[in-house]
Write a protein that holds these residues in place. Sequence first.
Motif, PDB file in Angstrom:
ATOM      1  N   ILE A 339     -14.468  22.057 -53.350  1.00 47.66           N
ATOM      2  CA  ILE A 339     -15.739  21.443 -52.967  1.00 47.66           C
ATOM      3  C   ILE A 339     -15.537  20.592 -51.723  1.00 47.66           C
ATOM      4  CG2 ILE A 339     -16.700  21.477 -55.285  1.00 47.66           C
ATOM      5  CD1 ILE A 339     -15.938  18.571 -55.615  1.00 47.66           C
ATOM      6  N   PHE A 340     -16.651  20.064 -51.205  1.00 49.22           N
ATOM      7  CA  PHE A 340     -16.661  19.295 -49.957  1.00 49.22           C
ATOM      8  C   PHE A 340     -16.108  20.110 -48.795  1.00 49.22           C
ATOM      9  CE2 PHE A 340     -15.917  15.870 -53.240  1.00 49.22           C
ATOM     10  CZ  PHE A 340     -17.215  15.398 -53.240  1.00 49.22           C
ATOM     11  N   GLU A 382     -21.621  16.436 -53.814  1.00 52.08           N
ATOM     12  CA  GLU A 382     -21.116  17.278 -52.733  1.00 52.08           C
ATOM     13  C   GLU A 382     -22.120  17.417 -51.592  1.00 52.08           C
ATOM     14  OE1 GLU A 382     -19.172  21.725 -52.106  1.00 52.08           O
ATOM     15  OE2 GLU A 382     -20.489  21.351 -53.808  1.00 52.08           O
TER      16      GLU A 382
END
Length: 455
Positions: A339-340, A382
């Motif tokens: 993620i990110f 996110e």
Amino acid sequence: MALAVTSSSSTAISGSSFSRSGASSESKALQICSIRLSDRTHLSQRRYSLKPLNVESHSRNESWVSRASTLIAPEVEEKGGEVEDFEQLAKKLEDASPLEIMDKALERFGDEIAIAFSGAEDVALIEYARLTGKPFRVFSLDTGRLNPETYRLFDAVEKQYGIRIEYMFPDAVEVQALVRNKGLFSFYEDGHQECCRVRKVRPLRRALKGLKAWITGQRKDQSPGTRSEIPIVQVDPVFEGLDGGVGSLVKWNPLANVEGSDVWNFLRTMDVPVNALHAQGYVSIGCEPCTRPVLPGQHEREGRWWWEDAKAKECGLHKGNIKEEDGAADSKPAAVQEIFESNNVVALSRGGVENLMKLENRKEAWLVVLYAPWCPFCQAMEASYIELAEKLAGKGVKVAKFRADGEQKEFAKQELQLGSFPTILLFPKSAPRAIKYPSEHRDVDSLMTFVNLLR
């Protein structure tokens, strides 16, 4: 995004129009001509009033009280001030019919709950709501890439139930940037998550900021690999509601224990509008480029994002209900989706973090999130974190991430103030020590205020 009262009744609040749908044409006298302000006490002991679905709640004057988020969602208070245990309520309702569950949800939350309508079997939710005889709200996400048949269904539903659906749309600037940078069909090459985040997840997050609860059409049999443990009702583990923070939103799933065949029998029996695509072999229907018919014997989710691995067939709207692998949190499989992911977010190694800690006079401030990709609260922030990184690009603040689970967890606890995931740190230009973000409000405006005041 849409809300409903009986067909002719609508109330404008802060520039947003609400319509509420009554039980049937005979009960149109049950029009609600005003919105009652809620004076319930939330976990944080703040007061609030009803806000429209499409307005985010950003409280700038609240003191930042440090309430570390955990993976256990808190209980939520009832109207009388008593704490309601939704886990116990889910157990009590395990054998209840969808009509009973819908009635309980509408009775419990009144004006502060809405049905999420995606235009497929979710017509069943609207029909159940009508049968309760209570006023109800309906909203939908228009991604801009739905099938023509889906739009025609929306129109038919509005006419059938005498409601006016209010839609939530994706941010035009974000869609424009995505399409200009990567083209119209980039998801065929690098996965659907980025497109879904822009067109679905972010608009949903904005919508839910105006509610205390929402109702979805999730079923356990829709995707046995990821949705097999959906509860009837739960404190939403991912999204935030009207008052913000962990535990501020309740999620109802009246169809959780209902099989798809029974839903269809109900729809036929009640003679309600359905999407014309169902007659062409479509079962689970989403955006036009990402949906296709399924063959006899195939599971309904086989028609969604068919070019991807079966475990990835979720758009992000129901991340909190995705079944996790067995085992302790720190032993999550290494293959969990990262993620990110953004060109504006720097991925730091342990060495990079240690070098950052040693610098006393930095050329730029650094904002760093300590995260674990399997953590639902990290997943929930996110979109806002990536959006923040986009806004801070080239403005003297570096935005970064550091994966702090597994073998890095002890280091993060001892050296980086890690208490729970996510932990957000700001390394100012002049101060030697990192400053820990103390709030559970992880929206863009709150994070931007934190950065601008301390950078």
